[in-house]
Design a protein around this motif. Structure first.
Motif, mmCIF file in Angstrom:
data_model
loop_
_atom_site.group_PDB
_atom_site.id
_atom_site.type_symbol
_atom_site.label_atom_id
_atom_site.label_comp_id
_atom_site.label_asym_id
_atom_site.label_seq_id
_atom_site.Cartn_x
_atom_site.Cartn_y
_atom_site.Cartn_z
ATOM 1 N N GLY A 173 0.806 -1.211 0.000
ATOM 2 C CA GLY A 173 0.000 0.000 0.000
ATOM 3 C C GLY A 173 0.840 1.263 0.000
ATOM 4 N N PRO A 174 0.228 2.398 0.275
ATOM 5 C CA PRO A 174 0.927 3.684 0.193
ATOM 6 C C PRO A 174 1.965 3.845 1.297
ATOM 7 C CG PRO A 174 -1.275 3.968 1.094
ATOM 8 C CD PRO A 174 -1.198 2.556 0.635
ATOM 9 N N ALA A 175 2.817 4.845 1.082
ATOM 10 C CA ALA A 175 3.900 5.108 2.031
ATOM 11 C C ALA A 175 3.329 5.515 3.385
ATOM 12 C CB ALA A 175 4.817 6.196 1.494
ATOM 13 N N ILE A 176 4.083 5.191 4.427
ATOM 14 C CA ILE A 176 3.711 5.577 5.781
ATOM 15 C C ILE A 176 4.255 6.978 6.056
ATOM 16 C CG2 ILE A 176 5.785 4.531 6.790
ATOM 17 C CD1 ILE A 176 4.145 3.715 9.187
ATOM 18 N N GLY A 177 3.490 7.794 6.743
ATOM 19 C CA GLY A 177 3.930 9.146 7.052
ATOM 20 C C GLY A 177 4.148 9.327 8.543
ATOM 21 N N ALA B 233 4.557 -7.394 3.752
ATOM 22 C CA ALA B 233 5.314 -6.370 3.041
ATOM 23 C C ALA B 233 5.188 -5.045 3.793
ATOM 24 C CB ALA B 233 4.789 -6.223 1.623
ATOM 25 N N LEU B 234 6.312 -4.330 3.930
ATOM 26 C CA LEU B 234 6.313 -3.053 4.635
ATOM 27 C C LEU B 234 6.104 -1.904 3.659
ATOM 28 C CD1 LEU B 234 9.263 -3.613 7.140
ATOM 29 C CD2 LEU B 234 6.815 -3.593 7.648
ATOM 30 N N PRO B 235 5.294 -0.932 4.031
ATOM 31 C CA PRO B 235 5.088 0.208 3.142
ATOM 32 C C PRO B 235 6.322 1.092 3.088
ATOM 33 C CG PRO B 235 3.992 0.576 5.232
ATOM 34 C CD PRO B 235 4.521 -0.826 5.274
#
Length: 418
Positions: free
Chosen positions: A100-104, A116-118
């Motif tokens: 999925g999308p990047a972590i903020g 899987a790590l974002p």
């Protein structure tokens, strides 16, 4: 350990009787004449078990194939690896789901082991070290940057060489090849072996036990076997059989017909068929007579007719010869295990000896205590069947005393016998 003075007899030098060839010299002589078979085939890893690699396989993908979590926990942004941070749980990723999308900053992602790590995940905090309050994560123990993350390619990278040519593939290698996405591997073609027994007495007064025993020892993935049956003591019939077997085989393996009596015709038949033959007298018990040679493109190895002698010859000479023909990178003999004599016995020195022995107990250091498994005799099968392995004695040994240190080859561990 037992007192060192006790080991002097069984571990003495290996002086042999004059005119006899030591086993190691005979092995070197056989291997000098052998080269690996030519030809290979491509097989899926699961069908290549036990085969010998002909070329080095390369990884088709990286391992891990993506950054993944090594723990059940929460993936955190670098900005939240600080005391007092309490990022909110944005979503959940299980193994097999897209990252999925990047972590903020200010976000945490619930991840399970293997997920899987974002992008942007700097560390994973173990769930045991987390307190959840109102959908926010408070880490009781902050992880270091990179903690609990398996980085893409940290095990191996796409294109890496996985295994070296000349290796025999076992279950570990099959797992590696499958994980690395290797579809097929190049393995050497099988060694083609023709097997026969020789002797008029076989099948009439005496049952042939050598050929079934040797066939069982040849039941290996790198070998394909042709059984030529029992051949009589007829020089012309033997020559014809050897001449025929030379076509399409890499090795002709036989037992019997080499002791030197007027009924032993195998070496002469090999020469009559157009081949080369050498008869050796080994400093080995059992198994003093041995013959080897070549006819056409096939090597020949002729073992003694007595069952224990044929077994010892196959394990100590035939197996290394097959390994060389199969293209194995190493043909080192099996390493013996340390053992202790449970009882004493005497022997005639002059030839190194392989003696069937059984384990009756362990000493105070956990070493096996051994005794001969029955009356010695190279034609005796009952003591061989009752044995746990072969006890090796140097040529100079005259006496084994209780407590002596010995060298022991268990059948399963040293020779791969089930």
């Amino acid at each position: 350990m037992p007192d060192g003075t006790l080991i002097s007899a069984p571990l003495a030098c290996c002086d042999t009787a004059p005119g006899l060839l030591p086993l190691a010299a005979a092995r070197e002589r056989l291997l000098r004449a052998a080269v690996p078979v030519v030809g290979e085939e491509a097989l899926p890893p699961g069908m290549a078990l036990g085969r010998v690699l002909a070329a080095a396989p390369r990884a088709a993908l990286s391992l891990p194939p993506f950054d993944q979590s090594a723990m059940d926990g929460y993936a955190l942004h670098a900005a939240d690896l600080a005391p007092g941070a309490a990022p909110r749980v944005a979503r959940r990723i299980t193994a097999g789901e897209a990252a999925g999308p990047a972590i903020g900053a200010g976000e945490a992602v619930r991840v399970l082991t293997g997920a899987a790590l974002p992008p942007g995940a700097a560390a994973v905090v173990m769930e045991e070290h987390v307190a959840l309050r109102d959908g926010r994560v408070s880490a009781r123990r902050l992880p270091r940057p990179g903690a609990n993350i398996r980085r893409r390619g940290e095990d191996l990278a796409e294109g890496d060489i996985l295994l070296a040519p000349g290796m025999r593939l076992d279950a570990r290698h099959v797992a590696l090849l499958a994980a690395a996405g290797v579809g097929t591997v190049a393995v050497r073609r099988q060694v083609r072996v023709a097997l026969l027994s020789n002797g008029n007495e076989l099948g009439t007064a005496i049952r042939d036990s050598n050929r079934p025993m040797l066939a069982a020892l040849l039941a290996r993935p790198e070998v394909t076997l042709t059984d030529l049956g029992v051949l009589p003591d007829d020089p012309e019939a033997l020559a014809a059989a050897l001449r025929g077997a030379a076509v399409g085989h890499d090795l002709i393996l036989a037992s019997g017909g080499i002791s030197g009596s007027d009924a032993d015709h195998l070496p002469g038949a090999l020469r009559a068929a157009g081949g080369e033959a050498a008869v050796l007298k080994l400093a080995l018990k059992p198994g003093k007579p041995l013959a080897h040679g070549r006819i056409g493109g096939a090597l020949c190895l002729f073992l003694p007719g007595n069952p224990l002698a044929a077994l010892v010859g196959m394990l100590t000479l035939g197996r290394p010869l097959l390994a060389r023909l199969a293209g194995l990178a190493t043909e080192m003999g099996p390493a013996p295990l340390a053992a202790v004599a449970a009882a004493g016995f005497s022997r005639k020195p002059g030839r190194e000896e392989f003696l069937p022995a059984r384990i009756i107990d362990q000493d105070g250091f956990g070493l096996p205590l051994l005794e001969p498994s029955g009356p010695f005799g190279s034609a005796r099968l009952t003591p061989l069947a009752a044995a746990d392995g072969l006890l090796w004695l140097p040529a100079a040994t005259e006496r084994v005393a209780p407590g002596d240190m010995l060298r022991f080859h268990p059948f399963a561990a040293s020779f791969g016998l089930a």
